[in-house]
Design a protein around this motif. Structure first.
Motif: not given
Length: 153
Positions: A36-43, A119-133
């Motif tokens: 199915p068609p989809y979009n990837i967005e940066r929110t 529309l199926l919306h799937i929310d994602l987040v990128r969280e770096l560990p403290e050691a990598m920040k």
């Protein structure tokens, strides 16, 4: 000069934005999107959203799993109506089964999913560990630091 179509990689990954923006500028995005068609967005700075058109599918027909940096979305329409109850004259809304996989970057986690208006919306987040920040390193101007004297033996 040869041109490579990198659009399949770009469409199936989340969190590799800088690398794929550079690669995408070198090659055109001319490939058609599969079903199915989809979009990837940066929110936000570290948040993303995948929106997928799943008209005709209900919450019970969809399965979303995240395992080892791979997000898998499966849709399998279960016929609720019996064949004898109705006759479909024209089928324009696809109800075929599908499976879509997205390769997630390291430290990208699924935070939620919702289904609204087909529309199926799937929310994602990128969280770096403290050691990598990144961390700030102070420049030492401390003259009282202990010094080791070299004495002849």
């Amino acid at each position: 000069m040869r041109q490579f179509d990198l659009s399949p990689l770009y469409r199936s990954t989340v969190g590799f934005d800088r690398m794929f923006n550079l690669l995408d500028s070198l090659s055109g995005d001319t490939a058609q999107q599969p079903y199915p068609p989809y979009n990837i967005e940066r929110t936000g700075n570290t948040s993303y959203r995948i929106s997928m058109a799943v008209a005709g599918f209900g919450e019970n027909d969809l399965d979303i799993q995240s395992k080892e940096n791979v997000l898998t979305i499966k849709g399998d329409k279960k016929d609720e109506q019996k064949e004898g109850e109705r006759e479909v004259l024209y089928r324009g809304i696809a109800s075929r089964a599908f499976e879509r996989r997205f390769q997630l970057a390291d430290h990208v986690e699924v935070t939620g999913a919702s289904l609204e208006n087909g529309l199926l919306h799937i929310d994602l987040v990128r969280e770096l560990p403290e050691a990598m920040k990144p961390r700030k390193i102070a420049i030492g101007g401390n003259n009282n630091a202990p010094q080791i004297d070299a004495k002849a033996a």
